[in-house]
Design a protein around this motif. Structure first.
Motif, short mmCIF file in Angstrom:
data_model
loop_
_atom_site.label_atom_id
_atom_site.label_comp_id
_atom_site.label_asym_id
_atom_site.label_seq_id
_atom_site.Cartn_x
_atom_site.Cartn_y
_atom_site.Cartn_z
N VAL A 7 25.69 35.22 37.65
CA VAL A 7 26.39 35.96 38.18
C VAL A 7 25.91 37.42 38.19
O VAL A 7 25.51 37.84 36.99
CB VAL A 7 27.84 35.90 37.36
N THR A 8 26.02 38.16 39.09
CA THR A 8 25.34 39.38 39.35
C THR A 8 26.78 40.53 39.45
O THR A 8 27.74 40.22 39.78
CB THR A 8 24.52 39.43 40.69
N THR A 9 26.26 41.64 39.21
CA THR A 9 27.30 42.97 39.37
C THR A 9 27.10 43.36 40.88
O THR A 9 27.42 44.47 40.95
CB THR A 9 27.02 43.80 38.44
N ALA A 10 26.75 42.60 41.63
CA ALA A 10 26.96 42.91 43.21
C ALA A 10 28.08 43.60 43.83
O ALA A 10 29.16 43.35 43.17
CB ALA A 10 26.63 41.76 44.01
N THR A 11 27.97 44.67 44.62
CA THR A 11 29.20 45.38 44.99
C THR A 11 30.03 44.75 46.26
O THR A 11 30.73 45.42 46.89
CB THR A 11 28.68 46.60 45.15
N ARG A 12 29.62 43.69 46.78
CA ARG A 12 30.60 42.84 47.58
C ARG A 12 31.88 43.07 47.43
O ARG A 12 32.44 42.56 46.36
CB ARG A 12 30.02 41.37 48.00
N PRO A 13 32.78 43.60 48.23
CA PRO A 13 34.06 43.67 47.92
C PRO A 13 34.95 42.09 47.97
O PRO A 13 34.35 41.26 48.40
CB PRO A 13 34.84 44.40 49.46
N LEU A 14 35.78 42.06 46.92
CA LEU A 14 36.75 41.06 46.80
C LEU A 14 37.90 41.14 47.64
O LEU A 14 38.74 42.00 47.18
CB LEU A 14 37.04 40.72 45.50
N ILE A 15 38.18 40.47 48.53
CA ILE A 15 39.43 40.62 49.40
C ILE A 15 40.38 39.31 48.87
O ILE A 15 40.15 38.32 49.09
CB ILE A 15 39.25 40.35 50.89
N LEU A 16 41.32 39.90 48.17
CA LEU A 16 42.45 38.95 47.63
C LEU A 16 43.58 38.63 48.74
O LEU A 16 44.62 39.35 49.22
CB LEU A 16 43.10 39.52 46.55
N ALA A 17 43.47 37.39 49.51
CA ALA A 17 44.23 37.16 50.71
C ALA A 17 45.47 36.31 50.10
O ALA A 17 45.15 35.00 50.09
CB ALA A 17 43.29 36.35 51.62
N ALA A 18 46.60 36.99 50.25
CA ALA A 18 47.83 36.26 49.99
C ALA A 18 48.58 35.87 51.20
O ALA A 18 48.29 36.41 52.14
CB ALA A 18 48.65 37.19 48.99
N HIS A 19 49.52 35.01 50.93
CA HIS A 19 50.36 34.69 52.12
C HIS A 19 51.13 35.67 52.52
O HIS A 19 51.02 35.91 53.76
CB HIS A 19 51.05 33.54 51.57
N GLY A 20 51.79 36.47 51.94
CA GLY A 20 52.69 37.56 52.31
C GLY A 20 54.15 37.06 52.30
O GLY A 20 54.51 35.78 52.58
N SER A 21 55.23 37.70 52.12
CA SER A 21 56.56 37.42 52.13
C SER A 21 57.43 38.82 52.41
O SER A 21 57.24 39.65 52.01
CB SER A 21 56.75 36.76 50.84
N VAL A 22 58.68 38.24 52.92
CA VAL A 22 59.35 39.31 53.13
C VAL A 22 60.05 39.83 51.60
O VAL A 22 60.72 40.75 51.37
CB VAL A 22 60.90 38.90 54.12
N ASP A 23 60.01 39.09 50.80
CA ASP A 23 60.48 39.17 49.14
C ASP A 23 59.45 40.20 48.62
O ASP A 23 58.23 39.53 48.41
CB ASP A 23 60.56 37.94 48.54
N PRO A 24 59.59 41.17 48.18
CA PRO A 24 58.83 42.20 47.53
C PRO A 24 58.23 41.58 46.33
O PRO A 24 57.12 42.14 45.57
CB PRO A 24 59.65 43.40 47.28
N ARG A 25 58.94 40.72 45.58
CA ARG A 25 58.43 40.21 44.33
C ARG A 25 57.03 39.57 44.51
O ARG A 25 55.98 39.46 43.63
CB ARG A 25 59.41 39.27 43.55
N SER A 26 56.74 38.92 45.67
CA SER A 26 55.52 38.36 45.78
C SER A 26 54.29 39.11 46.15
O SER A 26 53.25 39.05 45.34
CB SER A 26 55.47 37.39 47.31
N ALA A 27 54.60 40.11 47.03
CA ALA A 27 53.56 41.35 47.15
C ALA A 27 53.39 42.08 45.80
O ALA A 27 51.95 42.17 45.34
CB ALA A 27 53.84 42.17 47.96
#
Length: 244
Positions: A7-27
């Motif tokens: 495992v390296t410390t490369a700077t590739r961005p991590l995109i955390l792709a969540a489902h999404g919801s109208v409920d703000p608790r999810s985000a």
């Protein structure tokens, strides 16, 4: 010669792709986990994104990222991971890799055990059965992977039973699974939601639980083991093979 993953410390961005919801608790949980990841790896560029109903959208984030890794913030390898995310990546023309979903990772099962303990559940309670409730899928392989959570959760306990029910989609539904556990001898039940966050579906499950007098634990939520599982998926993509 053995091939090891480094495992390296490369700077590739991590995109955390969540489902999404109208409920703000999810985000809120998605952003909280992103914050935990940043604290675990301060050098890592972590960008939350959402497939629908919440911003920023995954296409918008992809438009501003080069050579990133999309980690689905999803438990099941179902439609959103198999179809939605790859389609969005292709349409954006983004040069990114897609990691695996979080799935039935042992670390997440540990978090689920902790949520049950916080709800007062003892692993030595012989009269209790645990009902793991998840979102179902039309993909049988995804459902089978989710069902493995029951066996993993039951290991080392004396519970009267552990079963998986689906709050949407395939059977058994929550009512059927609860009836089956009671028929098999459980005197009491508790619901363990196999969800990352509260939302509209967990609210429906909670309404059923309250009407039936069944306690319900909290979802997995923001936890360092959840963040670590996301990083494991990221590392599986970014790690470099090396001779050892």
């Amino acid at each position: 010669m053995r091939v090891a993953r480094v495992v390296t410390t490369a700077t590739r961005p991590l995109i955390l792709a969540a489902h999404g919801s109208v409920d703000p608790r999810s985000a809120a949980v998605t952003h909280a986990v992103a914050g935990r990841i940043r604290r675990l790896r301060p050098w890592l560029d972590v960008r939350p994104a959402f497939l629908e109903r919440t911003g920023p959208s995954l296409p918008d984030v992809l438009a501003d990222v080069r050579d990133g890794v999309v980690v689905p913030f999803l438990l099941a390898n179902a439609f959103h991971a198999r179809i939605d995310i790859p389609s969005m990546i292709e349409e954006a023309g983004a040069t990114v890799d897609q990691a695996d979903v979080l799935g039935d990772d042992p670390a997440l099962v540990t978090v689920l055990r902790q949520r049950l303990a916080e709800a007062g559940v003892s692993p030595a309670d012989r009269d209790l059965a645990v009902l793991v409730v998840a979102v179902g899928s039309s993909n049988e392989t995804a459902n089978a992977r989710t069902a493995r959570v029951a066996d993993a959760l039951a290991a080392g306990t004396r519970w009267a039973g552990v079963d998986v029910a689906f709050a949407a989609g395939p059977r058994p539904d929550v009512a059927d699974a609860a009836h089956r556990l009671r028929t098999n001898g459980a005197r009491r039940l508790v619901i363990a939601p196999w969800f990352l966050a509260h939302g509209l579906i967990t609210d429906r499950v909670a309404t059923f639980a309250a009407a039936q007098g069944i306690p319900m634990a909290e979802p997995l939520g923001s936890h360092n083991l959840v963040a670590a599982t996301v990083l494991d998926r990221f590392d599986a993509v970014t790690a470099l093979p090396a001779a050892a």
